[in-house]
Scaffold this motif. Structure first.
Motif, mmCIF file in Angstrom:
data_model
loop_
_atom_site.group_PDB
_atom_site.id
_atom_site.type_symbol
_atom_site.label_atom_id
_atom_site.label_comp_id
_atom_site.label_asym_id
_atom_site.label_seq_id
_atom_site.Cartn_x
_atom_site.Cartn_y
_atom_site.Cartn_z
ATOM 1 N N LEU A 258 85.220 62.112 1.045
ATOM 2 C CA LEU A 258 84.901 61.503 2.337
ATOM 3 C C LEU A 258 84.097 62.483 3.193
ATOM 4 C CD1 LEU A 258 88.265 59.734 3.283
ATOM 5 C CD2 LEU A 258 86.190 58.687 2.404
ATOM 6 N N PRO A 259 83.160 61.958 3.948
ATOM 7 C CA PRO A 259 82.339 62.838 4.785
ATOM 8 C C PRO A 259 83.048 63.182 6.112
ATOM 9 C CG PRO A 259 81.536 60.605 4.936
ATOM 10 C CD PRO A 259 82.654 60.590 3.942
ATOM 11 N N VAL A 260 84.155 63.929 6.017
ATOM 12 C CA VAL A 260 84.882 64.373 7.211
ATOM 13 C C VAL A 260 85.103 65.869 7.106
ATOM 14 C CG1 VAL A 260 86.051 62.160 7.655
ATOM 15 C CG2 VAL A 260 87.107 63.825 6.147
ATOM 16 N N SER A 261 85.489 66.445 8.216
ATOM 17 C CA SER A 261 85.680 67.902 8.226
ATOM 18 C C SER A 261 86.886 68.286 7.363
ATOM 19 C CB SER A 261 85.892 68.380 9.667
ATOM 20 O OG SER A 261 87.140 67.929 10.147
ATOM 21 N N ARG B 18 92.528 67.889 5.594
ATOM 22 C CA ARG B 18 93.817 68.561 5.391
ATOM 23 C C ARG B 18 94.916 67.855 6.183
ATOM 24 N NH1 ARG B 18 93.145 73.929 7.237
ATOM 25 N NH2 ARG B 18 91.334 73.869 5.906
ATOM 26 N N GLN B 19 94.617 67.439 7.431
ATOM 27 C CA GLN B 19 95.603 66.721 8.254
ATOM 28 C C GLN B 19 95.990 65.394 7.604
ATOM 29 O OE1 GLN B 19 93.625 66.359 12.020
ATOM 30 N NE2 GLN B 19 94.386 68.327 12.790
ATOM 31 N N TRP B 20 94.983 64.665 7.103
ATOM 32 C CA TRP B 20 95.285 63.392 6.440
ATOM 33 C C TRP B 20 96.132 63.622 5.194
ATOM 34 C CZ3 TRP B 20 89.881 60.564 6.541
ATOM 35 C CH2 TRP B 20 89.632 60.129 7.844
ATOM 36 N N GLY B 21 95.794 64.627 4.420
ATOM 37 C CA GLY B 21 96.549 64.936 3.198
ATOM 38 C C GLY B 21 97.994 65.281 3.509
#
Length: 136
Positions: free
Chosen positions: A85-88, A93-96
């Protein structure tokens, strides 16, 4: 002198005694038979529960295990897909972490031990209900 002073009363008491025999004896016989049948059915149900409970626990174990393994696979795939995904990196890491935390919570809720405890509580409350209702 005879003791049969009133033949009508003597006839009535014989008729009453015969009526008692015709009504009371079958009722008592049916009640005793129903009592024995109910005890027999209850003993069969208790034996069935003795065998059915461990069998049910074994049957439920496999689907719970399958759901846990499938959930682990899905979480691993989602975490892998997050890298594309094109995110920082921080957001990724927060989503994971959030996904793993939520899956860990859900996995505890669907564990075998939790299921076993829920069945135990249901059985306990069912037995308490039976004893409250059938005490007499």
């Amino acid at each position: 002198m005879t003791h049969d002073h009133n033949p009508a009363w003597n006839e009535e008491s014989r008729f009453s005694g015969a009526l008692d025999d015709v009504i009371i004896i079958p009722i008592v016989s049916v009640a005793l038979a129903a009592n024995k049948i109910l005890r027999f059915i209850l003993s069969i149900l208790m034996r069935l529960l003795d065998y059915a409970f461990p069998l049910a626990m074994q049957v439920v174990w496999l689907p719970l295990f399958a759901v846990r393994v499938l959930g682990n696979v899905i979480v691993t795939v989602i975490n892998g897909a997050l890298h594309f995904l094109p995110v920082s990196e921080t957001k990724r890491r927060q989503w994971g972490i959030s996904i793993r935390r939520n899956w860990s919570w859900l996995r505890r809720k669907i564990s075998y031990r939790t299921f076993e405890h829920a069945v135990y509580l249901a059985f306990e409350s069912g037995m308490a209900w039976v004893f409250r209702k059938c005490r007499h």
